[in-house]
Write a protein that holds these residues in place. Structure first.
Motif, PDB file in Angstrom:
ATOM      1  N   ASN A  22       0.851  -1.189   0.000  1.00 44.64           N
ATOM      2  CA  ASN A  22       0.000   0.000   0.000  1.00 44.64           C
ATOM      3  C   ASN A  22       0.889   1.242   0.000  1.00 44.64           C
ATOM      4  O   ASN A  22       1.591   1.515   0.980  1.00 44.64           O
ATOM      5  N   ALA A  23       0.874   1.971  -1.104  1.00 47.84           N
ATOM      6  CA  ALA A  23       1.411   3.325  -1.105  1.00 47.84           C
ATOM      7  C   ALA A  23       0.242   4.266  -0.814  1.00 47.84           C
ATOM      8  O   ALA A  23      -0.933   3.865  -0.893  1.00 47.84           O
ATOM      9  N   PHE A  24       0.548   5.504  -0.478  1.00 50.56           N
ATOM     10  CA  PHE A  24      -0.516   6.455  -0.181  1.00 50.56           C
ATOM     11  C   PHE A  24      -0.264   7.759  -0.921  1.00 50.56           C
ATOM     12  O   PHE A  24       0.879   8.216  -1.038  1.00 50.56           O
ATOM     13  N   LEU A  25      -1.343   8.334  -1.410  1.00 44.72           N
ATOM     14  CA  LEU A  25      -1.313   9.605  -2.109  1.00 44.72           C
ATOM     15  C   LEU A  25      -2.154  10.574  -1.287  1.00 44.72           C
ATOM     16  O   LEU A  25      -3.315  10.286  -0.982  1.00 44.72           O
ATOM     17  N   ILE A  26      -1.563  11.690  -0.900  1.00 45.03           N
ATOM     18  CA  ILE A  26      -2.238  12.640  -0.019  1.00 45.03           C
ATOM     19  C   ILE A  26      -2.418  13.962  -0.763  1.00 45.03           C
ATOM     20  O   ILE A  26      -1.447  14.549  -1.253  1.00 45.03           O
ATOM     21  N   LYS A  27      -3.644  14.424  -0.835  1.00 42.72           N
ATOM     22  CA  LYS A  27      -3.950  15.657  -1.565  1.00 42.72           C
ATOM     23  C   LYS A  27      -3.997  16.839  -0.612  1.00 42.72           C
ATOM     24  O   LYS A  27      -4.652  16.793   0.430  1.00 42.72           O
ATOM     25  N   GLY A  28      -3.290  17.895  -0.986  1.00 41.02           N
ATOM     26  CA  GLY A  28      -3.310  19.129  -0.220  1.00 41.02           C
ATOM     27  C   GLY A  28      -3.451  20.321  -1.139  1.00 41.02           C
ATOM     28  O   GLY A  28      -3.486  20.192  -2.366  1.00 41.02           O
ATOM     29  N   ASN A  30      -1.333  22.444  -1.925  1.00 41.18           N
ATOM     30  CA  ASN A  30      -0.143  22.676  -2.745  1.00 41.18           C
ATOM     31  C   ASN A  30       0.177  21.522  -3.691  1.00 41.18           C
ATOM     32  O   ASN A  30       1.226  21.525  -4.345  1.00 41.18           O
ATOM     33  N   GLY A  31      -0.711  20.534  -3.755  1.00 42.26           N
ATOM     34  CA  GLY A  31      -0.475  19.402  -4.640  1.00 42.26           C
ATOM     35  C   GLY A  31      -0.558  18.081  -3.895  1.00 42.26           C
ATOM     36  O   GLY A  31      -1.184  17.980  -2.831  1.00 42.26           O
ATOM     37  N   TYR A  32       0.093  17.083  -4.435  1.00 38.82           N
ATOM     38  CA  TYR A  32       0.022  15.727  -3.901  1.00 38.82           C
ATOM     39  C   TYR A  32       1.344  15.318  -3.252  1.00 38.82           C
ATOM     40  O   TYR A  32       2.427  15.702  -3.703  1.00 38.82           O
ATOM     41  N   GLU A  61       2.273  18.257 -10.351  1.00 39.07           N
ATOM     42  CA  GLU A  61       1.474  18.619  -9.174  1.00 39.07           C
ATOM     43  C   GLU A  61       1.878  17.825  -7.939  1.00 39.07           C
ATOM     44  O   GLU A  61       1.337  18.065  -6.852  1.00 39.07           O
ATOM     45  N   VAL A  62       2.792  16.862  -8.081  1.00 37.73           N
ATOM     46  CA  VAL A  62       3.316  16.142  -6.920  1.00 37.73           C
ATOM     47  C   VAL A  62       4.372  17.021  -6.258  1.00 37.73           C
ATOM     48  O   VAL A  62       5.384  17.378  -6.874  1.00 37.73           O
ATOM     49  N   GLU A  63       4.131  17.388  -4.995  1.00 38.32           N
ATOM     50  CA  GLU A  63       5.042  18.312  -4.318  1.00 38.32           C
ATOM     51  C   GLU A  63       6.160  17.610  -3.566  1.00 38.32           C
ATOM     52  O   GLU A  63       7.225  18.195  -3.359  1.00 38.32           O
ATOM     53  N   LYS A  64       5.935  16.351  -3.147  1.00 33.92           N
ATOM     54  CA  LYS A  64       7.000  15.633  -2.452  1.00 33.92           C
ATOM     55  C   LYS A  64       6.733  14.134  -2.484  1.00 33.92           C
ATOM     56  O   LYS A  64       5.583  13.694  -2.642  1.00 33.92           O
ATOM     57  N   ALA A  87       9.893  16.292  -8.020  1.00 26.02           N
ATOM     58  CA  ALA A  87       9.662  16.516  -6.590  1.00 26.02           C
ATOM     59  C   ALA A  87      10.828  16.013  -5.759  1.00 26.02           C
ATOM     60  O   ALA A  87      11.518  15.052  -6.136  1.00 26.02           O
ATOM     61  N   PRO A  88      11.071  16.610  -4.587  1.00 20.89           N
ATOM     62  CA  PRO A  88      12.093  16.084  -3.677  1.00 20.89           C
ATOM     63  C   PRO A  88      11.656  14.754  -3.079  1.00 20.89           C
ATOM     64  O   PRO A  88      10.469  14.507  -2.879  1.00 20.89           O
ATOM     65  N   VAL A  89      12.630  13.908  -2.808  1.00 21.95           N
ATOM     66  CA  VAL A  89      12.409  12.624  -2.146  1.00 21.95           C
ATOM     67  C   VAL A  89      12.969  12.712  -0.734  1.00 21.95           C
ATOM     68  O   VAL A  89      14.145  13.037  -0.545  1.00 21.95           O
ATOM     69  N   TYR A  90      12.132  12.428   0.251  1.00 15.31           N
ATOM     70  CA  TYR A  90      12.530  12.523   1.653  1.00 15.31           C
ATOM     71  C   TYR A  90      12.569  11.133   2.288  1.00 15.31           C
ATOM     72  O   TYR A  90      11.639  10.344   2.141  1.00 15.31           O
ATOM     73  N   LEU A  91      13.641  10.854   3.023  1.00 15.42           N
ATOM     74  CA  LEU A  91      13.761   9.659   3.850  1.00 15.42           C
ATOM     75  C   LEU A  91      14.839   9.899   4.883  1.00 15.42           C
ATOM     76  O   LEU A  91      15.505  10.951   4.865  1.00 15.42           O
TER      77      LEU A  91
END
Length: 322
Positions: A22-28, A30-32, A61-64, A87-91
């Motif tokens: 399960n990946a998750f996509l979160i809408k805000g 400023n984008g996804y 439209e993907v912000e991160k 988009a930047p990748v955070y980990l």
């Protein structure tokens, strides 16, 4: 696709026993935001393109892109999605280093793992398969992303909600979970799953006592009031404290099982114990996880002083003094 307010669940196929991540996509506003990515396989590429088409958003439209940890089913498409979206990748920095350690063609970890398993009694016919088997996973994680690092104690906006970044190690040394205190929601990666126990493995060059780390994580996380867990495998669930208690009991029973095996035998290798606990008809994929999990439990018991280890003829043997 299942939805919970601003969170959309994206089920990505896996060519392993787990079948789905399960990946998750979160809408805000400023984008996804994408949470975890799946493997770099055509089926997962196709799934992301299908989701993008169904929801009608553009890749820019993907912000991160945020990763809970470095295992290839979570990390594998991060570089590709970064190229698509910009988009930047955070980990966590720890898990990016481990991605390079385990999933880069430049390293010698496959040989180190083969040697490690050999010392713990794995038969030569399987030891010889380990390097090629591990290198076969590299393609699932290429290209690697150019990451930005986040750490526990900070916060991060996922959509329009501010989440606390929590360090939840055990399954992976730098594993991060994300907690929304306003709704008491936890995006937990593989930290806490509703039906199965996350694999807790002892690997060379990593946490020397991962089971102790994981049990400590469970006890610490139990203090956080969580109403809804968004796991990487299995359905979204609400029995947070009960699930933690169940896993604590599970590992207690598994430790007792290890001690009972040792009471029936003289000094023996982790591999011999593994065969008694998990059986002998395992694929090389399942065998390396089973043996690594047995080793995590044995090393926990050894550090606790409940069992001992000796080295004889280049093999590590575990024993229990009656």
């Amino acid at each position: 696709m299942n939805r919970w307010e601003d969170i959309i669940e994206v089920q990505l196929p896996l060519p392993f026993a787990l079948k789905i991540i399960n990946a998750f996509l979160i809408k805000g506003k400023n984008g996804y935001t994408i949470i975890d990515t799946g493997l770099h396989i055509q089926e997962d590429v196709d799934k992301w393109e299908e989701v993008q088409s169904q929801l009608g958003f553009k890749w820019d439209e993907v912000e991160k892109i945020v990763l809970t940890h470095y295992h290839p089913d979570h990390y594998g498409l991060a570089g590709t999605l970064q190229a698509w979206t910009g988009a930047p990748v955070y980990l966590s920095e720890t898990d990016y280093k481990h991605a390079q350690l385990f999933l880069s063609d430049n390293g010698d970890m496959p040989e180190a793992m083969a040697s490690f398993f050999s010392r713990h009694g794995l038969e030569v016919e399987f030891v010889e398969k380990i390097p090629a088997h591990l290198r076969s996973y590299h393609r699932f994680a290429e290209p690697h992303p150019s990451p930005s690092f986040i750490k526990a104690g900070d916060t991060i906006y996922l959509g329009d909600y501010e989440y606390q970044i929590l360090h939840t190690p055990g399954h992976a040394d730098g594993h991060l979970s994300f907690y929304d205190p306003a709704r008491k929601w936890l995006i937990g990666g593989d930290f806490l799953l509703p039906r199965i126990s996350p694999n807790i493995s002892l690997w060379p060059r990593c946490d020397p006592n991962p089971l102790e780390t994981y049990l400590s994580t469970l006890r610490q996380m139990k203090e956080i009031p969580v109403q809804t867990v968004f796991p990487s495998h299995g359905k979204v669930f609400h029995h947070y404290e009960k699930r933690i208690d169940t896993l604590l009991v599970h590992h207690k029973h598994r430790l007792e099982e290890m001690k009972k095996v040792l009471l029936r035998t003289k000094a023996t290798t982790a591999y011999e114990i593994c065969k008694q606990v998990f059986g002998e008809k395992l694929s090389i994929h399942n065998l390396r996880f089973a043996l690594s999990e047995v080793l995590a439990h044995l090393e926990y018991l050894r550090v606790q002083g409940e069992i001992q280890s000796i080295t004889k003829d280049g093999k590590v043997l575990y024993r229990i003094d009656c």
